[in-house]
Write a protein that holds these residues in place. Sequence first.
Motif, PDB file in Angstrom:
ATOM      1  N   ARG A  24      -4.614  45.537 -24.320  1.00  0.00           N
ATOM      2  CA  ARG A  24      -5.226  45.035 -25.558  1.00  0.00           C
ATOM      3  C   ARG A  24      -6.740  45.246 -25.534  1.00  0.00           C
ATOM      4  NH1 ARG A  24      -1.557  40.885 -24.589  1.00  0.00           N
ATOM      5  NH2 ARG A  24       0.181  40.851 -26.059  1.00  0.00           N
ATOM      6  N   GLN A  25      -7.355  44.955 -24.399  1.00  0.00           N
ATOM      7  CA  GLN A  25      -8.806  45.154 -24.260  1.00  0.00           C
ATOM      8  C   GLN A  25      -9.175  46.620 -24.464  1.00  0.00           C
ATOM      9  OE1 GLN A  25      -9.876  43.680 -20.387  1.00  0.00           O
ATOM     10  NE2 GLN A  25      -9.242  41.576 -20.852  1.00  0.00           N
ATOM     11  N   MET A  26      -8.389  47.510 -23.903  1.00  0.00           N
ATOM     12  CA  MET A  26      -8.672  48.937 -24.039  1.00  0.00           C
ATOM     13  C   MET A  26      -8.530  49.387 -25.505  1.00  0.00           C
ATOM     14  SD  MET A  26      -9.640  50.170 -21.131  1.00  0.00           S
ATOM     15  CE  MET A  26     -10.501  48.591 -21.017  1.00  0.00           C
ATOM     16  N   CYS A  27      -7.526  48.844 -26.193  1.00  0.00           N
ATOM     17  CA  CYS A  27      -7.346  49.192 -27.610  1.00  0.00           C
ATOM     18  C   CYS A  27      -8.536  48.721 -28.449  1.00  0.00           C
ATOM     19  CB  CYS A  27      -6.060  48.579 -28.147  1.00  0.00           C
ATOM     20  SG  CYS A  27      -4.566  49.350 -27.517  1.00  0.00           S
ATOM     21  N   GLU A  28      -9.060  47.550 -28.107  1.00  0.00           N
ATOM     22  CA  GLU A  28     -10.235  47.046 -28.827  1.00  0.00           C
ATOM     23  C   GLU A  28     -11.461  47.901 -28.521  1.00  0.00           C
ATOM     24  OE1 GLU A  28     -10.146  44.802 -31.078  1.00  0.00           O
ATOM     25  OE2 GLU A  28      -8.232  43.794 -30.708  1.00  0.00           O
ATOM     26  N   LYS A  29     -11.572  48.369 -27.288  1.00  0.00           N
ATOM     27  CA  LYS A  29     -12.717  49.182 -26.884  1.00  0.00           C
ATOM     28  C   LYS A  29     -12.628  50.602 -27.438  1.00  0.00           C
ATOM     29  CE  LYS A  29     -15.546  50.359 -22.864  1.00  0.00           C
ATOM     30  NZ  LYS A  29     -15.776  50.114 -21.422  1.00  0.00           N
ATOM     31  N   TYR A  30     -11.400  51.119 -27.558  1.00  0.00           N
ATOM     32  CA  TYR A  30     -11.186  52.479 -28.072  1.00  0.00           C
ATOM     33  C   TYR A  30     -10.255  52.396 -29.287  1.00  0.00           C
ATOM     34  CZ  TYR A  30     -12.824  53.599 -23.345  1.00  0.00           C
ATOM     35  OH  TYR A  30     -13.550  53.656 -22.183  1.00  0.00           O
ATOM     36  N   PRO A  31     -10.735  51.825 -30.402  1.00  0.00           N
ATOM     37  CA  PRO A  31      -9.845  51.590 -31.547  1.00  0.00           C
ATOM     38  C   PRO A  31      -9.277  52.884 -32.123  1.00  0.00           C
ATOM     39  CG  PRO A  31     -12.150  51.200 -32.146  1.00  0.00           C
ATOM     40  CD  PRO A  31     -12.109  51.373 -30.663  1.00  0.00           C
ATOM     41  N   ASN A  32      -7.972  52.850 -32.376  1.00  0.00           N
ATOM     42  CA  ASN A  32      -7.238  53.979 -32.968  1.00  0.00           C
ATOM     43  C   ASN A  32      -7.305  55.251 -32.128  1.00  0.00           C
ATOM     44  OD1 ASN A  32      -6.483  52.465 -35.354  1.00  0.00           O
ATOM     45  ND2 ASN A  32      -8.632  52.600 -35.912  1.00  0.00           N
ATOM     46  N   LYS A  33      -7.612  55.090 -30.841  1.00  0.00           N
ATOM     47  CA  LYS A  33      -7.616  56.221 -29.910  1.00  0.00           C
ATOM     48  C   LYS A  33      -6.463  56.129 -28.909  1.00  0.00           C
ATOM     49  CE  LYS A  33     -11.323  58.685 -30.955  1.00  0.00           C
ATOM     50  NZ  LYS A  33     -11.203  60.123 -31.278  1.00  0.00           N
ATOM     51  N   LEU A  34      -5.818  54.971 -28.840  1.00  0.00           N
ATOM     52  CA  LEU A  34      -4.753  54.766 -27.868  1.00  0.00           C
ATOM     53  C   LEU A  34      -3.422  54.557 -28.581  1.00  0.00           C
ATOM     54  CD1 LEU A  34      -6.497  52.401 -25.292  1.00  0.00           C
ATOM     55  CD2 LEU A  34      -6.507  54.910 -25.394  1.00  0.00           C
ATOM     56  N   ALA A  35      -2.398  55.231 -28.085  1.00  0.00           N
ATOM     57  CA  ALA A  35      -1.045  55.065 -28.603  1.00  0.00           C
ATOM     58  C   ALA A  35      -0.203  54.364 -27.549  1.00  0.00           C
ATOM     59  CB  ALA A  35      -0.436  56.408 -28.964  1.00  0.00           C
ATOM     60  N   LEU A  36       0.695  53.518 -28.012  1.00  0.00           N
ATOM     61  CA  LEU A  36       1.613  52.807 -27.123  1.00  0.00           C
ATOM     62  C   LEU A  36       2.871  53.633 -26.959  1.00  0.00           C
ATOM     63  CD1 LEU A  36       2.632  50.299 -25.574  1.00  0.00           C
ATOM     64  CD2 LEU A  36       3.293  49.327 -27.791  1.00  0.00           C
ATOM     65  N   GLY A  37       3.124  54.066 -25.740  1.00  0.00           N
ATOM     66  CA  GLY A  37       4.331  54.837 -25.464  1.00  0.00           C
ATOM     67  C   GLY A  37       5.444  53.912 -25.015  1.00  0.00           C
ATOM     68  N   ILE A  38       6.480  53.802 -25.813  1.00  0.00           N
ATOM     69  CA  ILE A  38       7.638  52.976 -25.455  1.00  0.00           C
ATOM     70  C   ILE A  38       8.824  53.903 -25.227  1.00  0.00           C
ATOM     71  CG2 ILE A  38       9.210  51.147 -26.157  1.00  0.00           C
ATOM     72  CD1 ILE A  38       7.029  49.932 -27.817  1.00  0.00           C
ATOM     73  N   ASP A  39       9.258  53.976 -23.980  1.00  0.00           N
ATOM     74  CA  ASP A  39      10.418  54.782 -23.612  1.00  0.00           C
ATOM     75  C   ASP A  39      11.564  53.826 -23.340  1.00  0.00           C
ATOM     76  OD1 ASP A  39       8.611  56.901 -23.675  1.00  0.00           O
ATOM     77  OD2 ASP A  39       8.209  56.763 -21.529  1.00  0.00           O
TER      78      ASP A  39
END
Length: 237
Positions: free
Chosen positions: A114-129
Amino acid sequence: MEIWPAIDLIAGRCVRLQQGDYERETVFSDNPAAMARSFQDLGAKYLHLVDLDGAKAGKPCNTEVIREIVSAVDMQCEVGGGVRDEAAIETLLDVGLTRVVLGTAALKQADWFRQMCEKYPNKLALGIDAKDGWVATEGWLEVSQTNAVEMAKQFANVPLAAIIYTDIATDGMLQGPNVAAMAEMQQAVDVPVVASGGVTTVDDVTALSEAGLAAAIIGRALYEDTITLPAALAAAQ
């Protein structure tokens, strides 16, 4: 619906695995950058990259090859596989990738993700396998007791770029995607869901598009010509 051709990397080569099994590998090209250019020439605007060595090692392993690919094309590129810390995120974004996909780290370190998503908004995708609806981790070597849709909902208020949802049972098998599971995921969240696994024919693309998916990743089917990229792009429209 967006179409993301896939290039999976092992030792700098373009390969495909069946159901994520490293013992069931087919090598399709020794020049992934040329493969990427061929996708672009056929009309692709997006490219999905997987660092399979990285997924196994827990850290990016094919960064220089990824840099070559990104430099060779004018496409939006994303990569997943082995991204477990901020240094890896920074390294990959510096290469010029549009977004970086995290899976295992998001499941095991949810607050950090969550912290990383806030720091890099709309740059991280959640991979759910997922396998039978349960999240798999560590390059699919482990299956957790976490439900895939419930995991996605944990990150409802986070500035995610997308959710890349892979159905392991169908991945690389050329037997069609799990449309019902993909649709359930898209309906459960407000972010774009990218369907991955089993997309084999034009009808598969149409079914995912009609189910409301934001995008679809196509891998083995493109390499084995069960679908052409122009046909997939047309169906996605």
